[in-house]
Design a protein around this motif. Structure first.
Motif, short mmCIF file in Angstrom:
data_model
loop_
_atom_site.label_atom_id
_atom_site.label_comp_id
_atom_site.label_asym_id
_atom_site.label_seq_id
_atom_site.Cartn_x
_atom_site.Cartn_y
_atom_site.Cartn_z
N PHE A 274 0.80 -1.22 0.00
CA PHE A 274 0.00 0.00 0.00
C PHE A 274 0.83 1.27 0.00
O PHE A 274 0.52 2.21 -0.74
CB PHE A 274 -0.94 0.01 1.21
N THR A 275 1.89 1.35 0.81
CA THR A 275 2.59 2.63 0.99
C THR A 275 3.14 3.20 -0.32
O THR A 275 2.92 4.39 -0.62
CB THR A 275 3.70 2.48 2.05
N PRO A 276 3.86 2.43 -1.14
CA PRO A 276 4.31 3.01 -2.42
C PRO A 276 3.15 3.35 -3.34
O PRO A 276 3.22 4.32 -4.10
CB PRO A 276 5.22 1.94 -3.01
N TYR A 277 2.08 2.55 -3.27
CA TYR A 277 0.89 2.89 -4.06
C TYR A 277 0.34 4.24 -3.61
O TYR A 277 0.02 5.10 -4.45
CB TYR A 277 -0.18 1.81 -3.88
N PHE A 278 0.24 4.43 -2.31
CA PHE A 278 -0.33 5.67 -1.79
C PHE A 278 0.51 6.88 -2.17
O PHE A 278 -0.04 7.96 -2.44
CB PHE A 278 -0.49 5.57 -0.27
N ARG A 279 1.83 6.71 -2.21
CA ARG A 279 2.68 7.85 -2.62
C ARG A 279 2.35 8.27 -4.04
O ARG A 279 2.22 9.48 -4.33
CB ARG A 279 4.16 7.47 -2.50
N LYS A 280 2.23 7.31 -4.95
CA LYS A 280 1.89 7.65 -6.34
C LYS A 280 0.47 8.17 -6.44
O LYS A 280 0.18 9.11 -7.18
CB LYS A 280 2.06 6.43 -7.24
N TRP A 281 -0.44 7.53 -5.71
CA TRP A 281 -1.85 7.94 -5.68
C TRP A 281 -1.97 9.40 -5.26
O TRP A 281 -2.74 10.17 -5.83
CB TRP A 281 -2.58 7.01 -4.73
N SER A 282 -1.20 9.78 -4.25
CA SER A 282 -1.28 11.14 -3.70
C SER A 282 -0.77 12.19 -4.67
O SER A 282 -1.12 13.37 -4.55
CB SER A 282 -0.48 11.22 -2.39
N ASP A 283 0.05 11.79 -5.64
CA ASP A 283 0.61 12.74 -6.61
C ASP A 283 -0.35 13.02 -7.77
O ASP A 283 -0.10 13.94 -8.56
CB ASP A 283 1.93 12.21 -7.17
N VAL A 284 -1.41 12.22 -7.90
CA VAL A 284 -2.33 12.38 -9.02
C VAL A 284 -3.41 13.39 -8.64
O VAL A 284 -4.07 13.23 -7.60
CB VAL A 284 -2.97 11.04 -9.42
N PRO A 285 -3.64 14.41 -9.43
CA PRO A 285 -4.69 15.39 -9.10
C PRO A 285 -6.07 14.74 -9.09
O PRO A 285 -6.38 13.90 -9.94
CB PRO A 285 -4.57 16.43 -10.22
N VAL A 286 -6.88 15.13 -8.12
CA VAL A 286 -8.25 14.63 -8.04
C VAL A 286 -9.13 15.56 -8.87
O VAL A 286 -9.10 16.78 -8.70
CB VAL A 286 -8.73 14.60 -6.58
N ARG A 287 -9.90 14.99 -9.78
CA ARG A 287 -10.71 15.80 -10.69
C ARG A 287 -11.76 16.60 -9.92
O ARG A 287 -12.12 16.29 -8.79
CB ARG A 287 -11.41 14.91 -11.72
N GLU A 288 -12.27 17.63 -10.56
CA GLU A 288 -13.36 18.43 -10.01
C GLU A 288 -14.65 17.61 -10.02
O GLU A 288 -14.96 16.93 -11.01
CB GLU A 288 -13.57 19.70 -10.83
N PRO A 289 -15.45 17.65 -8.96
CA PRO A 289 -16.75 16.98 -8.99
C PRO A 289 -17.66 17.60 -10.05
O PRO A 289 -17.60 18.80 -10.33
CB PRO A 289 -17.31 17.22 -7.58
N LEU A 290 -18.48 16.77 -10.64
CA LEU A 290 -19.43 17.23 -11.65
C LEU A 290 -20.67 17.80 -10.98
O LEU A 290 -21.12 17.31 -9.94
CB LEU A 290 -19.84 16.06 -12.55
N ALA A 291 -21.24 18.80 -11.62
CA ALA A 291 -22.49 19.35 -11.11
C ALA A 291 -23.62 18.35 -11.31
O ALA A 291 -23.63 17.61 -12.30
CB ALA A 291 -22.81 20.66 -11.83
N ASP A 292 -24.57 18.33 -10.38
CA ASP A 292 -25.71 17.43 -10.56
C ASP A 292 -26.64 18.03 -11.61
O ASP A 292 -26.74 19.25 -11.76
CB ASP A 292 -26.43 17.17 -9.25
#
Length: 462
Positions: free
Chosen positions: A154-172
C-alpha cells in the motif's frame, strides 16, 4: 423535433446510486436527448448469495432515494428484474437507445457481465460506454510499478496515488428527461432478500449519505487521526456503506476532506485510498476474492464449535465478543474491531480466512468484495501485508483501545457490572461470579493459539 426523432441513452446504475458527481449519468445526458435511468435487480448477484438482508434493506432505501432525486428533476428510476444483460438489451430495444453507460467495476462477476453486455450491444449496433467512476483518483491499472500490473504494497501505491490530481466533482443535473418505458415497482428489502435484517441499520440513500458526510466534515474529521482507534468513542465516519453503494462520490468526499486539511483529514483520506488500492489489486487478480494472494501453505483447522462461538460473540474474550455482537446488531463493525476479530479467527484459532470473510459478507452493510476479501487476507497474512505473521492480541488491544472497558460493557451486557479493565479478563473472577454472569470460558488459550500458528507457518505441525 418529434418524440420519435429524439435520441436515447441508457444510464445503467450499479454501484453509483446518486445524482451528484455521477460521471455515468452525466455522460448519458450529454450523449442523448433522453435518458433511461435503469436499475436491474440482478438475479445473478442474488443467486451467488451476495444479496443478504442487511444490504437488501439498505439498497431498497438507496433506490427509493434515487428515484425521488430523479423525480425532482423530471425523471424517474426505471426498475427491471432478471439477467442484467438481457434486461438492458430489452430496454434498449424498447426505447431505441443507441448507447448504454455504466461504471466499471473490478470483481470477476462484474468483468464478465461487462464483457457479455458489450458483445450483445455490439450485435445490435449499439455502443457500450464504460466510465471509471467508482475509484477516487485513477482507475485500476492507471498507476503501476515497473515490474507488474498492480501495486502489492500500500505505501508506495499511496505515494503515487497522492501525486495524481483529483478531478473536479461534476455538477448534478437540473433535468433528467426520461422516455416512456415500462418499469417494475421499487423493491423493498424483503423483495430483494429473504430473512430479517439486523435490528439497527443505518438508513440508505444519497440524501442521508450527504447529510452524514457534511456532519463528519464539519468537525469530527479533524480529530480522526487521534481518535479513529477508540472503540468506545466510535469516532470513525461510518460512511463506508454510502461509499459502497455509491450514494456518495469518493471524489467529492476526498476533495472536501482535503479542503478541511490537517492531520485528521489526511489520515481519513489515506483510509479512503485503501479502497482504490484493493480495487487495483482485485482488477488484476480477480481470483483473490476466493484464493490466497500469497499462499503460505496453510493447513487450516476445522473448529466448528469454536467458529460458532466466534460468530455468536461467545468466545470468552470480551473484546472479540463485543465486536461480533456489534456486527450482528448494526450490520457494521468498528475498523479496529474488524482487525481484532479477524486476527483471532485466522491466526489464534487458525481457521481459514474465507470462513470469516463469508460471515462478514453475510452481515456487513458495507460488504464489498474488494475491501472485505482483501482486508481479510491482509489480516490472515495471505494478502498484501508486509507483516504476514503478526498476531493481534485482543488483551493488548483492550489495554490500548478500550482501557476502561466501556465498549465491552456496551455490547456484552452480562459483563456490565464489572468495573474498569477487569471486564477484559472475566476468567479471573471467582467461579460463583462467573456462573452467575453466564459468560463462557475462553474457547482457546491465547499463548497456545499464537504458538500453534507460528509453528504451522514455519512448517511445523498445526
Amino acid at each position: 423535433m418529434s418524440i420519435s426523432d429524439m435520441s436515447v441513452a441508457i444510464c445503467l446504475f450499479t454501484a453509483d446510486l446518486r445524482v451528484h458527481d455521477n460521471p455515468v449519468l452525466r455522460a448519458a445526458l450529454d450523449a442523448a436527448d433522453q435518458v433511461v435511468p435503469l436499475f436491474v435487480v440482478d438475479d445473478g448477484v442474488r443467486d451467488a448469495g451476495f444479496v443478504v438482508p442487511n444490504r437488501a434493506a439498505f439498497l431498497a432505501d438507496c433506490l427509493a432515494d434515487l428515484d425521488g432525486a430523479l423525480r425532482r428533476r423530471g425523471g424517474r428510476l426505471v426498475v427491471r428484474r432478471g439477467d442484467v444483460v438481457a434486461e438492458v438489451a430489452r430496454v434498449a430495444e424498447e426505447t431505441g437507445a443507441g448507447s448504454v453507460h455504466l461504471a466499471r467495476d473490478v470483481s470477476a462477476y462484474a468483468q464478465r457481465r461487462e464483457a457479455r453486455l458489450g458483445r450483445v450491444l455490439e450485435s445490435s449496433r449499439r455502443r457500450l460506454c464504460v466510465h471509471d467512476s467508482v475509484t477516487v483518483v485513477v482507475p485500476p491499472g492507471a498507476i503501476t510499478p515497473a515490474s507488474r500490473g498492480h501495486f502489492a504494497v500500500f505505501t508506495p501505491y499511496f505515494r503515487k496515488w497522492s501525486d495524481v490530481p483529483v478531478r473536479e466533482p461534476l455538477a448534478d443535473p437540473d433535468k433528467v428527461p426520461v422516455p416512456a418505458v415500462r418499469s417494475e415497482r421499487l423493491p423493498s428489502g424483503a423483495d430483494l432478500a429473504d430473512g430479517a435484517p439486523s435490528p439497527v441499520l443505518p438508513r440508505g440513500g444519497e440524501d442521508e449519505g450527504r447529510r452524514r458526510a457534511a456532519a463528519w466534515l464539519d468537525g469530527p474529521v479533524t480529530r480522526y487521526a487521534d481518535r479513529h482507534d477508540d472503540l468506545a468513542g466510535d469516532a470513525t465516519s461510518r460512511l463506508s456503506p454510502y461509499l459502497h453503494f455509491g450514494c456518495l462520490s469518493a471524489v467529492e468526499l476526498v476533495r472536501r476532506a482535503t479542503a478541511v486539511g490537517g492531520p485528521g483529514a489526511t489520515a481519513f483520506v489515506r483510509q479512503v485510498a485503501w479502497r482504490d488500492f484493493n480495487r487495483q489489486l482485485l482488477a488484476d487478480h480477480p481470483e483473490v476474492a476466493h484464493e490466497d494472494y500469497r499462499p503460505r501453505g496453510d493447513r487450516w483447522r476445522t473448529e466448528e464449535a469454536a467458529v460458532a462461538a466466534w460468530r455468536r460473540g461467545r468466545t470468552g474474550y470480551p473484546l472479540v465478543d463485543a465486536a461480533m455482537r456489534q456486527l450482528a446488531e448494526q450490520g457494521w463493525m468498528h475498523n479496529r474491531g474488524r482487525l481484532i476479530t479477524a486476527s483471532f479467527l485466522a491466526k489464534i484459532m487458525y481457521v481459514d480466512w474465507r470462513v470469516g470473510a463469508r460471515h462478514f459478507l453475510d452481515l456487513l452493510v458495507d460488504g464489498d468484495v474488494a475491501n472485505n476479501q482483501l482486508n481479510w487476507q491482509w489480516v490472515a497474512g495471505t494478502g498484501a501485508s508486509t507483516r504476514p505473521n503478526q498476531v493481534i492480541d485482543p488483551l493488548v488491544q483492550a489495554r490500548r483501545f478500550d482501557r476502561r472497558g466501556d465498549y465491552v460493557r456496551r455490547w456484552v451486557p452480562e459483563l456490565a457490572e464489572i468495573e474498569g479493565a477487569a471486564v477484559h479478563r472475566p476468567w479471573l473472577l471467582p467461579a460463583e461470579v462467573r456462573r452467575r454472569l453466564d459468560y463462557p470460558d475462553p474457547v482457546i488459550d491465547l499463548d497456545e493459539g499464537r504458538e500453534r500458528f507460528h509453528r504451522a507457518r514455519s512448517g511445523g505441525e498445526r
